[in-house]
Scaffold this motif. Structure first.
Motif, short mmCIF file in Angstrom:
data_model
loop_
_atom_site.label_atom_id
_atom_site.label_comp_id
_atom_site.label_asym_id
_atom_site.label_seq_id
_atom_site.Cartn_x
_atom_site.Cartn_y
_atom_site.Cartn_z
N LEU A 74 20.83 -49.15 20.54
CA LEU A 74 20.23 -50.47 20.70
C LEU A 74 19.63 -50.63 22.08
O LEU A 74 20.19 -50.15 23.07
CB LEU A 74 21.28 -51.57 20.47
CG LEU A 74 21.88 -51.66 19.06
CD1 LEU A 74 23.06 -52.62 19.07
CD2 LEU A 74 20.84 -52.11 18.06
N SER B 256 17.92 -51.19 15.56
CA SER B 256 17.50 -52.51 15.07
C SER B 256 15.99 -52.63 14.86
O SER B 256 15.50 -53.69 14.50
CB SER B 256 17.96 -53.59 16.06
OG SER B 256 17.38 -53.36 17.33
N SER C 240 20.60 -49.89 9.31
CA SER C 240 21.02 -50.82 10.38
C SER C 240 20.29 -52.15 10.22
O SER C 240 19.20 -52.22 9.65
CB SER C 240 20.69 -50.22 11.76
OG SER C 240 21.38 -49.02 11.95
N ASP C 241 20.89 -53.21 10.74
CA ASP C 241 20.27 -54.54 10.66
C ASP C 241 19.05 -54.62 11.56
O ASP C 241 19.00 -54.01 12.64
CB ASP C 241 21.28 -55.61 11.10
CG ASP C 241 22.41 -55.76 10.08
OD1 ASP C 241 22.18 -55.45 8.90
OD2 ASP C 241 23.53 -56.16 10.49
N SER C 242 18.07 -55.41 11.12
CA SER C 242 16.84 -55.59 11.88
C SER C 242 17.01 -56.69 12.93
O SER C 242 17.73 -57.67 12.70
CB SER C 242 15.69 -55.96 10.94
OG SER C 242 14.54 -56.30 11.68
N SER C 243 16.35 -56.53 14.06
CA SER C 243 16.38 -57.57 15.10
C SER C 243 15.37 -58.68 14.80
O SER C 243 15.34 -59.70 15.48
CB SER C 243 16.07 -56.96 16.47
OG SER C 243 14.77 -56.40 16.47
#
Length: 731
Positions: free
Chosen positions: A728, A443, A301-304
């Motif tokens: 999330l 995230s 998953s994409d990082s925040s």
């Protein structure tokens, strides 16, 4: 054979395992107290007994009455009644109220408590609330006595009878009659063999369907207690066959039944290039499957956290912290900043703390949502001190939900964080890792830091090792010892042991690593006592309770944990008014350890505390654990052990200024390289080994880690694709 009736004045010794007791007894017919010895599990000061036995002369201790049999009775005279009430047997009545009650009601006291208890209102200071407490406890004691009498014929001790009553209440006798095998599953300390003896006396056949089903589940549970999450079927069958004493074909049939009911899972794992059938309890199979899926979800998953120029950031951080990083440290930091999930592992002195500080220095510039945690309170406290960031335990981070016996933080209510750093990750077991990962937002960047060469977790699994071995999670292994650490013999010897080299044991009083060559276990015991009681407090100004910890590989024997605890308690913290509960002797100011997770009390396996108070009226023991006070009912004290000496395993994640370790060939079954390595790395300022060079050599050469069977590596390698799940938190 002689018979006497009277009451126990006080107990001098009580063996937790076999119930052997030495006590002073006030007989109705003798002027002086007599010494009684024998197997009398769970008798307490103040109890009235009818004893049968014979007199004998001990060479050292003189005249003693050796008990053949005894009966617990209600006292029949005023002194006996008062002693009985003073003893703390009845919650809500202590010495002050006992004297008032007996003075008021005399010989009718027990009859009044039994039949007209509200007359206790006539005693100044005893109100309705206390009377209700006394009534409940009196009734409980009556039922417990029935349970004790019932179970005594099945060789179940009163201590276990009380545990059984606490769990099953008034249904205790009925439940045991219906299925005695629940005792092995539900009551800590009652194994299958004890439950099986009860079942045999109740008429259960060896080939009973219920017996074999319970036996299979019991064997698998015992194997999880040894650290396995699963077990090869071909190795499981002989163990189950030996314990159950039935043909393996009957066991195989019941295994099939459990698999069909989805209570047992059978799957194939590849070991040394060959596929082997393994068995799991369903919960552990699901835990491992979940860990693999959750890691995959987070990793893909994409990082925040916004992207940064990593090279520039590392140069800036070195200037900010006024340090110069080594090549391997820079590599670890680069990976940790670039990857969504990262493992950093290495021994003491290899720079893990410096790396953590650099990562935090950089990432706190781009996010405030940073969380630090560790498996134990002590490890979390140390992490806070190193980083100047608040760190919590994993359990408190997850927030216990007492209504569901689960955690409040989960996939539906994830932890609000952009970065989570988890220290001492080698200590995390399968159960805890499952719940932690489920609560981490998709995230969130996750960094695991730990020492893979230490002992694995106390609980089942070999999680950090499996994560690294899967080769699906990026990992950096730090091996270089840095300048400031090279001057420490603790650190240099730890690395030598880890490399299977014999440590430097040349004694130097100024060194932080000492070795005393002693072959006789009695001499080792005396030396440990002298070091803890006199030598180290006097010469090194070390507090015996706070600054010194004895670690022993085994429970039994002269230099085992149990004996060392008794001996050290007697010299460091003697008491004329001990509390005997759960087969142990407790004193105010005793050093104790929690030996099982208690989510209600927020104390966990391995937590160490000091007994602040023992209330014999309210039946409450108060223990100080770091920054919190925790209350225990007397019936809960089987969760606590003395901790003057503890196992190496239990002390993982903790550190102490001085560590003392007996290393002797009598411990040969547990002389493993990673056990000695773990023990030594617990010492901050001084490590002292006592024993033989032969025992050290055995440990150093024994590269075999106690084998743990797990399915996690296999579960992770099966999954390598983007996850469909996303958890999330609201930013």
């Amino acid at each position: 054979m002689d018979t006497y009736q009277g009451y126990i004045e006080h107990i001098s010794f009580a063996n937790q395992e076999n119930g052997f007791t030495i006590a002073k007894f006030k007989s109705d017919t003798k002027k002086d107290l007599i010494t009684i010895i024998g197997v009398m599990p769970s008798v307490r000061p103040g109890e009235t007994l009818e004893i049968q036995g014979n007199w004998k002369i001990h060479q050292k201790f003189g005249s003693q009455f050796e008990i053949e049999s005894y009966k617990v009775k209600f006292p029949s005279d005023l002194v006996g009644i008062q002693k009985y009430l003073e003893s703390g047997l009845i919650k809500g009545i202590g010495p002050v109220y006992a004297e008032k009650i007996v003075k008021k009601f005399g010989i009718k006291t027990l009859d009044i408590i039994d039949n007209t208890p509200y007359r206790l209102n006539e005693i100044n200071g005893i109100g309705p609330k206390r009377i209700d407490m006394i009534i409940k406890n009196w009734q409980d004691q009556k039922v417990i006595r029935e349970v004790i009498i019932f179970l005594k014929s099945y060789d179940i001790t009163p201590t276990f009878a009380q545990k059984i009553y606490k769990l099953y209440g008034e249904a205790s006798i009925r439940k045991v009659k219906e299925n005695p095998y629940i005792l092995a599953k539900d009551i800590h300390g009652i194994g299958f063999k004890k439950a099986d003896l009860v079942a045999e006396k109740l008429g259960f056949e060896k080939t009973s369907h219920l017996r074999i089903l319970s036996g299979i589940e019991y064997v698998l549970m015992e194997l999880t207690n040894q650290g396995h999450t699963c077990y090869p079927k071909e190795k499981f069958l002989p163990i189950a066959e030996r314990i159950l004493e039935v043909d393996s074909s009957l066991i195989e049939n019941e295994i099939k039944t459990l698999i069909l009911k989805n209570e047992l899972i059978k799957d194939d794992l590849e070991i040394d290039g060959e596929k082997t059938s393994f068995l799991w309890l369903k919960t552990f199979y699901n835990f491992e499957k979940n860990i693999a899926e959750e890691l995959n979800r987070i990793k893909n998953s994409d990082s925040s956290i916004r992207k940064i120029d990593i090279d520039k950031a590392i140069i800036w951080a070195q200037k900010e912290l006024k340090i110069e990083l080594a090549e391997k440290q820079i590599e670890a930091i680069k990976q940790a900043l670039a990857n969504k999930v990262q493992i950093i592992t290495g021994g003491p002195g290899t720079g893990k703390s410096t790396i953590t500080k650099v990562i935090l220095t950089i990432l706190k510039q781009v996010t405030k949502k940073i969380i630090l945690c560790a498996p134990t309170g002590r490890a979390a406290k140390r992490l806070s001190q190193i980083t100047n960031f608040y760190a919590s335990t994993i359990h408190s981070l997850l927030e216990m939900d007492f209504t569901s016996s689960g955690f409040k933080k989960n996939e539906n209510n994830p932890i609000k964080s952009s970065l989570i750093i988890i220290d001492e990750a080698s200590m995390i077991d399968t159960f805890l890792m499952n719940h932690l990962l489920k609560a981490i937002s998709s995230s969130t960047k996750v960094i695991f830091i730990g020492d893979i060469d230490q002992l694995p977790s106390v609980g089942a699994g070999y999680v950090l090792n499996d994560l690294i071995k899967s080769e699906k999670i990026p990992a950096v292994y730090l091996k270089e010892i840095f300048r400031q650490a090279k001057h420490s013999k603790i650190i240099s010897n730890a690395h030598k042991i880890n490399e299977s080299k014999f440590p430097d044991i040349n004694n130097d009083e100024k060194s932080d690593f000492r070795f005393f060559a002693l072959d006789d276990t009695e001499e080792i015991e005396k030396m440990i006592v002298n070091l803890v009681e006199k030598e180290l407090p006097n010469k090194k100004n070390l507090d015996p309770f706070k600054d010194i910890q004895v670690l022993s590989p085994m429970r039994k024997g002269k230099i085992g944990i149990e004996n060392l605890n008794i001996v050290l308690q007697s010299v460091l913290n003697p008491s004329s008014k001990p509390l005997f509960r759960a087969g142990q002797r407790f004193h105010v100011k005793d050093k104790v350890m929690q030996i099982k997770n208690n989510y209600q009390k927020n104390v966990f396996n391995g937590d160490i505390g000091i007994i602040l108070n023992i209330d014999n009226v309210e039946h409450i023991v108060t223990i100080q654990f770091d920054d919190k006070k925790v209350s225990y009912d007397f019936s809960e004290l089987d969760e606590v052990n003395l901790a003057y000496a503890v196992s190496v395993h239990k002390y993982q994640g903790s550190e102490c200024p001085c560590i003392i370790v007996p290393v002797h060939t009598s411990h040969f079954k547990l002389l493993y390289k990673n056990l000695l390595y773990t023990a030594i790395t617990r010492g901050k300022k001084l490590v002292i080994l006592l024993g033989t060079t032969k025992a050290i050599a055995i440990a150093v050469k024994n590269k075999e880690v106690l084998k743990r069977y797990t399915g996690l590596k296999n579960a992770i390698t099966k999954i390598d694709k983007p996850s469909q799940k996303t958890y999330l938190f609201d930013i």
